[in-house]
Scaffold this motif. Structure first.
Motif, PDB file in Angstrom:
ATOM      1  N   SER A  83       0.826  -1.208   0.000  1.00 57.07           N
ATOM      2  CA  SER A  83       0.000   0.000   0.000  1.00 57.07           C
ATOM      3  C   SER A  83       0.860   1.258   0.000  1.00 57.07           C
ATOM      4  N   HIS A  84       1.979   1.235   0.717  1.00 54.75           N
ATOM      5  CA  HIS A  84       2.867   2.394   0.727  1.00 54.75           C
ATOM      6  C   HIS A  84       3.524   2.599  -0.633  1.00 54.75           C
ATOM      7  N   TRP A  85       3.901   1.514  -1.263  1.00 57.54           N
ATOM      8  CA  TRP A  85       4.482   1.581  -2.605  1.00 57.54           C
ATOM      9  C   TRP A  85       3.468   2.188  -3.571  1.00 57.54           C
ATOM     10  N   PHE A  86       2.256   1.657  -3.542  1.00 60.67           N
ATOM     11  CA  PHE A  86       1.194   2.125  -4.437  1.00 60.67           C
ATOM     12  C   PHE A  86       0.897   3.609  -4.226  1.00 60.67           C
ATOM     13  N   VAL A  87       0.757   3.994  -2.954  1.00 61.38           N
ATOM     14  CA  VAL A  87       0.405   5.375  -2.656  1.00 61.38           C
ATOM     15  C   VAL A  87       1.535   6.329  -3.047  1.00 61.38           C
ATOM     16  N   TRP A  88       2.761   5.908  -2.826  1.00 59.71           N
ATOM     17  CA  TRP A  88       3.897   6.751  -3.190  1.00 59.71           C
ATOM     18  C   TRP A  88       3.837   7.119  -4.666  1.00 59.71           C
ATOM     19  N   VAL A  89       3.602   6.116  -5.507  1.00 62.21           N
ATOM     20  CA  VAL A  89       3.576   6.339  -6.950  1.00 62.21           C
ATOM     21  C   VAL A  89       2.357   7.157  -7.364  1.00 62.21           C
ATOM     22  N   THR A  90       1.178   6.770  -6.904  1.00 62.03           N
ATOM     23  CA  THR A  90      -0.046   7.431  -7.371  1.00 62.03           C
ATOM     24  C   THR A  90      -0.176   8.854  -6.842  1.00 62.03           C
ATOM     25  N   GLN A  91       0.284   9.093  -5.635  1.00 58.73           N
ATOM     26  CA  GLN A  91       0.181  10.461  -5.122  1.00 58.73           C
ATOM     27  C   GLN A  91       1.149  11.398  -5.818  1.00 58.73           C
ATOM     28  N   MET A  92       2.357  10.920  -6.104  1.00 58.83           N
ATOM     29  CA  MET A  92       3.338  11.843  -6.669  1.00 58.83           C
ATOM     30  C   MET A  92       2.985  12.260  -8.096  1.00 58.83           C
ATOM     31  N   ASN A  93       2.174  11.462  -8.826  1.00 60.09           N
ATOM     32  CA  ASN A  93       1.838  11.883 -10.178  1.00 60.09           C
ATOM     33  C   ASN A  93       0.376  12.291 -10.357  1.00 60.09           C
ATOM     34  N   HIS A  94      -0.397  12.336  -9.262  1.00 59.11           N
ATOM     35  CA  HIS A  94      -1.776  12.803  -9.348  1.00 59.11           C
ATOM     36  C   HIS A  94      -2.127  13.878  -8.329  1.00 59.11           C
ATOM     37  N   ILE A  95      -1.849  13.621  -7.079  1.00 58.19           N
ATOM     38  CA  ILE A  95      -2.314  14.497  -6.014  1.00 58.19           C
ATOM     39  C   ILE A  95      -1.775  15.920  -6.100  1.00 58.19           C
ATOM     40  N   PRO A  96      -0.550  16.172  -6.606  1.00 55.96           N
ATOM     41  CA  PRO A  96      -0.092  17.571  -6.686  1.00 55.96           C
ATOM     42  C   PRO A  96      -0.946  18.453  -7.583  1.00 55.96           C
ATOM     43  N   MET A  97      -1.770  17.857  -8.413  1.00 56.85           N
ATOM     44  CA  MET A  97      -2.579  18.638  -9.347  1.00 56.85           C
ATOM     45  C   MET A  97      -3.912  19.046  -8.724  1.00 56.85           C
ATOM     46  N   ASP A  98      -4.637  19.960  -9.389  1.00 55.93           N
ATOM     47  CA  ASP A  98      -5.912  20.458  -8.884  1.00 55.93           C
ATOM     48  C   ASP A  98      -6.979  19.372  -8.892  1.00 55.93           C
ATOM     49  N   ILE A  99      -7.838  19.421  -7.880  1.00 56.89           N
ATOM     50  CA  ILE A  99      -9.014  18.558  -7.825  1.00 56.89           C
ATOM     51  C   ILE A  99     -10.219  19.469  -7.658  1.00 56.89           C
ATOM     52  N   ASP A 100     -11.182  19.364  -8.563  1.00 55.82           N
ATOM     53  CA  ASP A 100     -12.306  20.296  -8.536  1.00 55.82           C
ATOM     54  C   ASP A 100     -13.498  19.653  -9.219  1.00 55.82           C
ATOM     55  N   HIS A 101     -14.593  20.380  -9.259  1.00 57.79           N
ATOM     56  CA  HIS A 101     -15.783  19.903  -9.957  1.00 57.79           C
ATOM     57  C   HIS A 101     -15.626  20.101 -11.469  1.00 57.79           C
ATOM     58  N   GLU A 102     -16.578  19.570 -12.216  1.00 56.50           N
ATOM     59  CA  GLU A 102     -16.542  19.586 -13.676  1.00 56.50           C
ATOM     60  C   GLU A 102     -16.436  21.005 -14.221  1.00 56.50           C
ATOM     61  N   LYS A 103     -15.448  21.208 -15.118  1.00 50.37           N
ATOM     62  CA  LYS A 103     -15.280  22.504 -15.782  1.00 50.37           C
ATOM     63  C   LYS A 103     -15.453  22.384 -17.293  1.00 50.37           C
ATOM     64  N   HIS A 104     -15.717  21.172 -17.792  1.00 46.99           N
ATOM     65  CA  HIS A 104     -15.939  20.923 -19.218  1.00 46.99           C
ATOM     66  C   HIS A 104     -14.760  21.409 -20.061  1.00 46.99           C
ATOM     67  N   PHE A 118      16.244   4.323 -14.828  1.00 47.04           N
ATOM     68  CA  PHE A 118      15.935   2.889 -14.888  1.00 47.04           C
ATOM     69  C   PHE A 118      15.160   2.461 -13.658  1.00 47.04           C
ATOM     70  N   PHE A 119      15.594   2.952 -12.480  1.00 48.01           N
ATOM     71  CA  PHE A 119      14.905   2.577 -11.248  1.00 48.01           C
ATOM     72  C   PHE A 119      13.492   3.157 -11.203  1.00 48.01           C
ATOM     73  N   ASN A 120      13.344   4.439 -11.539  1.00 47.88           N
ATOM     74  CA  ASN A 120      12.014   5.052 -11.522  1.00 47.88           C
ATOM     75  C   ASN A 120      11.064   4.371 -12.495  1.00 47.88           C
ATOM     76  N   ASP A 121      11.586   3.998 -13.665  1.00 46.36           N
ATOM     77  CA  ASP A 121      10.764   3.281 -14.645  1.00 46.36           C
ATOM     78  C   ASP A 121      10.227   1.989 -14.043  1.00 46.36           C
ATOM     79  N   TRP A 122      11.126   1.224 -13.399  1.00 47.98           N
ATOM     80  CA  TRP A 122      10.733  -0.072 -12.829  1.00 47.98           C
ATOM     81  C   TRP A 122       9.859   0.117 -11.593  1.00 47.98           C
ATOM     82  N   PHE A 123      10.262   1.015 -10.717  1.00 52.48           N
ATOM     83  CA  PHE A 123       9.553   1.208  -9.450  1.00 52.48           C
ATOM     84  C   PHE A 123       8.104   1.642  -9.680  1.00 52.48           C
ATOM     85  N   SER A 124       7.875   2.480 -10.682  1.00 52.31           N
ATOM     86  CA  SER A 124       6.538   3.017 -10.938  1.00 52.31           C
ATOM     87  C   SER A 124       5.802   2.299 -12.064  1.00 52.31           C
TER      88      SER A 124
END
Length: 386
Positions: free
Chosen positions: A331-352, A370-376
């Motif tokens: 779970s820590h591995w998964f969250v590390w990857v998904t948060q670093m490439n999604h969570i820094p961005m805006d989260i909001d309602h539909e703007k079309h 090479f490591f980042n490619d494999w790790f993520s």
């Protein structure tokens, strides 16, 4: 085909059955029992078809009342096969005076993006290398075998158990990235082969449901980081950590999400303690779907194999403890990857927004190595992946 060809509103002469529509007319049909969308200026009534849409009702419904051209091309690797299902749904087209895009979508960006996509397709840059994915799968199976080899040769001491857990965590995490590629239908030219291998990897190697993953993940890509449409950021209130609700202020922006804290509960997804609950929900939810019964069988095969291999070494309760610890570390591995490439961005309602803008504001890339490619699992190239 699902009643999609029924005309529900008169229009000017032109198009199929002599009907032309304005964007204002199309945008009125964005409700649960009344859904239209536009693909390449053609207007389709998807009200009934959405219930039988192979990708799920929600993902197609998210585009009701707007242009879905780029989303259609992104989600359908075999467009010629899909178009035969579109024909009965066609009710007309946009009037010549209407622009190609609805609302405030940026026409220049859309035009440039479509030209780039066409150029990439002509250069055959979307072609995958099956050998690479075979080797990727091979290294996961090798890790699974290595964990058993370790116990068979050196026993179940604390050191061996910890090393075994690390190996299994690595195998599970890498299997998660691999199933993601097959789930996106991006390995083989034929969708059915991608679906088959996807069920094997996510079902037999991870103990989860391919249809469940598709149902959630396709919505995520259709409307990334859009509250109430992207299920990855639309969590249950029971999982909210803190004193305030996820949605705050008059502009309805998200102050924080339980997604940010998922490393504290993600390990609960799939451990044997929840097997009866998982299977009960799966059975009730999919009782009349043959595809989901197949998923249930694949997931069950994972747990049968796991207990068959590890109960002789740790017993039943010890095997439960081991896989729970593996899920916790994964779970820590998964969250590390998904948060670093999604969570820094805006989260909001539909703007079309147009497709490209919507994808870019919801993600970011991570430095290539090479490591980042494999790790993520190569999800450090999140912009290209989107």
């Amino acid at each position: 085909m699902g009643g999609g060809g029924q005309q529900t509103e008169p229009g000017s002469s032109g198009g199929r059955n002599g009907v032309l529509y304005t964007w204002e007319e199309v945008q009125k049909h964005c409700h649960k029992m009344d859904k239209w969308l536009v693909i390449n200026r053609k207007v389709y009534n998807i009200t009934e078809w959405a219930k039988r849409h192979p990708g799920g009702m929600r993902v197609i419904s998210h585009y009701a009342g707007e242009d879905a051209t780029d989303a259609f091309h992104a989600f359908h690797p075999e467009p010629e096969f899909v178009r035969k299902f579109l024909k009965p749904l066609l009710i007309g087209e946009l009037a010549p005076s209407e622009p190609n895009l609805d609302r405030q979508k940026n026409a220049i960006i859309v035009q440039d993006f479509r030209a780039l996509r066409e150029q990439v397709e002509k250069a055959d840059l979307f072609r995958s290398d099956p050998l690479f994915f075979c080797l990727y799968l091979g290294h996961i199976l090798l890790l699974e075998a290595l964990s058993l080899f370790l116990l068979w040769n050196w026993g179940t001491g604390w050191t061996q158990t910890l090393l075994c857990a690390v190996i299994l965590t690595t195998a599970q995490s890498q299997a998660g990235w691999l199933q993601h590629d097959f789930g996106h239908l991006s390995v083989f030219k034929k969708s059915r082969w991608n679906h088959l291998v996807h069920k094997f990897v996510i079902g037999h190697l991870k103990g989860a449901s391919a249809n469940w993953w598709n149902h959630r993940h396709f919505q995520h890509h259709a409307k990334p980081n859009i509250f109430s449409k992207d299920p990855d950021v639309n969590m249950l209130h029971a999982l909210v950590l803190g004193k305030t609700q996820p949605v705050e202020y008059g502009i309805k922006k998200l102050k924080y999400l339980p997604y940010n804290h998922q490393h504290q509960y993600f390990f609960l997804i799939g451990p044997p303690l929840l097997i009866p609950v998982y299977f009960s929900i799966q059975i009730m939810h999919t009782m009349f779907s043959r595809r989901d019964w197949v998923d249930l069988a694949w997931a069950l095969s994972y747990y049968l194999r796991y207990f068959y291999c590890y109960v002789p070494y740790y017993g039943f309760l010890g095997s439960i403890a081991l896989v729970t610890f593996v899920r916790f570390m994964e779970s820590h591995w998964f969250v590390w990857v998904t948060q670093m490439n999604h969570i820094p961005m805006d989260i909001d309602h539909e703007k079309h927004q147009d497709w490209l803008t919507m994808q870019l504001v919801a993600t970011c890339n991570i430095e290539q190595s090479f490591f980042n490619d494999w790790f993520s699992g190569h999800l450090n190239f999140q912009i290209e992946h989107q």
